[in-house]
Design a protein around this motif. Structure first.
Motif: not given
Length: 490
Positions: A289-297, A372-379
């Motif tokens: 799921c972390l690589s999936w998140l990489d695809k989003f702004p 996940v919560l530290a990932h830049r894509a999560v708002g």
């Protein structure tokens, strides 16, 4: 009672040896393991006591043994709990776990401390116990054997104060059991929260119509036992719980605020090894799921999780699902195995939900939440408002949609929305239109009311775990006090 890690050499009688004993659920064990490592880093010997039920999944899904093998001053011990099933317990099994501990674990623990492997007559006696506040019997054994004992409450301080320490007062004032159906009736007699709480914001067990219910009786015992211990450890920082801590300190003068413990732990561990990365999850994490998140702004994805215990019905799942899809915001949704009561049947899921989810959604069994919560894509975070999840979100400056289920989560949701202004509380509702609006409100780029506030809290977290921050100072005082208590043992 099996030993998992080898004992180190004998030691002087008064060298600190701390026994950590958490309640056997994902959240508390996670917190206790972080505290264990912080103590190990300070040179204190630690024995970590798990019940068999939680220890199996911990070994299967984590590298906890290899991680702690680097500390010769650490060992695991296990104790039977009478539970037969292998999977971690859900919310519906909470009472089963507590009852099993009471029947099976309680007498074995007493034997272990009074005359067994961790008693005064053992090779390395325990000099200080740190026990989960729920395990009142463990604190009683410590008091009986004149062993210094500290309570570690892994629920939120705001709930501990309002619904635990004030439970007797709420009963005496006639607030409990609830009369009528108006859950919005104010609760004005809990010091510090006079203009905050409604009936619906008290801990879930307060809704019970029967005051003799085991949950209520157990909580009353817990509230009476904690002030009898030598101190209370809380997973918070002074600035966050300034509304309740001054009142709590009148009841428990010696409080150690060492939170957010995951942030403090990470900061101390990175000093030792900057590349350290690990998990205490008893569920297998899906790292894809972390690589999936990489695809989003940046700040465009909603993270959805109801934690390790809560469950929802199939209809509730559909309402949340419709709300997420209708918001048209990308979402990462954790659906824990067994979290849908009655099971999941994809054949009756509307086809439009499945099709839209392929376009903007990702559903996994379990996720590495801190990452996940530290990932830049999560708002934004649609959460059950468990205390670990709440603190992890606050530390990352992520606004929350609070959909609480049980224990402290009702109180946490109210404080997130009304006190900390870090999100929206939608408790006691499950409606696709409410979910859609809440997602849009916290994800809208014009939602500055949330981002400004959450960024302030994230900055305060960094200050609290800094070298001169309140949580670092509290941890240092805790370690010093453990040494002093150990040296004064008879």
């Amino acid at each position: 009672m099996g030993k998992i890690h080898q004992e180190v050499d004998s030691t002087t009688p008064h060298e600190p040896h701390v026994l950590l004993f958490p309640i056997p659920f994902q959240g508390p064990v996670n917190c206790f393991l972080k505290l264990a490592e912080l103590l190990c880093l300070s040179g204190i010997h630690v024995t970590f006591l798990n019940t068999n039920h939680i220890h199996g999944p911990l070994l299967r899904h984590t590298q906890v043994l290899s991680r702690f093998s680097g500390y010769p001053n650490f060992q695991f011990e296990t104790i039977p709990d009478g539970l037969e099933h292998e999977n971690p317990a859900s919310r519906d099994q909470f009472r089963e776990v507590i009852n099993a501990i009471d029947v099976v674990t309680k007498p074995l623990f007493r034997e272990m401390i009074v005359s067994g492997s961790l008693s005064r007559r053992s090779k390395r006696p325990v000099t200080v116990m740190i026990v989960d506040g729920v395990l009142s019997f463990a604190a009683e054994v410590a008091i009986e054997t004149s062993t210094p004992v500290l309570s570690f409450e892994t629920i939120s301080p705001c709930c501990l104060w309002t619904s635990y320490f004030n439970l007797h007062n709420l009963i005496e004032a006639g607030h409990l059991p609830f009369k009528g159906n108006d859950l919005d009736e104010p609760i004005n007699n809990v010091a510090g929260t006079e203009y905050v709480l409604r009936k619906r914001d008290l801990a879930e067990f307060c809704r019970n119509k029967n005051l003799s219910d085991p949950k209520i009786q157990h909580t009353l015992v817990e509230a009476q036992t904690i002030p009898r211990t030598q101190g209370l450890i809380l997973n918070t920082f002074e600035e966050l719980d300034g509304l309740t801590l001054p009142h709590m300190k009148k009841l428990c003068p010696n409080i150690y605020t060492i939170g957010p413990i995951h942030s403090l732990h990470k900061a101390r561990l990175n000093t030792k090894s900057p590349k350290s990365s690990f998990s205490n999850s008893i569920w297998k994490e899906d790292q894809t799921c972390l690589s999936w998140l990489d695809k989003f702004p940046t700040k465009t994805v909603v993270y959805v999780s109801i934690g390790s215990l809560a469950t929802l019905t199939f209809d509730q799942m559909l309402e949340v699902w419709h709300g997420l899809v209708n918001s048209n915001k990308p979402f990462l949704w954790v659906r824990r195995p067994g979290s849908i009561t009655g099971g999941y049947n994809e054949s009756i899921v509307p086809s439009d939900l499945l099709e839209h989810t392929k376009e903007i959604g990702c559903i996994v069994d379990w996720a590495p939440q801190e990452a996940v919560l530290a990932h830049r894509a999560v708002g934004g975070f649609f959460t059950h408002s468990g205390w670990n999840s709440t603190l992890e979100s606050i530390a990352q400056g992520i606004p929350m949609i609070c959909w609480p289920f049980h224990v402290d989560q009702q109180v946490n949701g109210r404080f997130v929305g009304e006190v900390w202004k870090a999100g929206i509380d939608i408790k006691d509702t499950c409606d696709r239109f409410i979910v859609e609006k809440a997602v849009r409100d916290i994800m809208d780029v014009k939602r500055n009311v949330f981002t400004r506030t959450t960024n302030i809290w994230a900055s305060l977290v960094k200050e609290s775990i800094g070298e001169t921050g309140s949580s670092s100072i509290s941890l240092g005082r805790l370690i010093d006090d453990i040494r002093v208590m150990s040296s004064t043992m008879n």
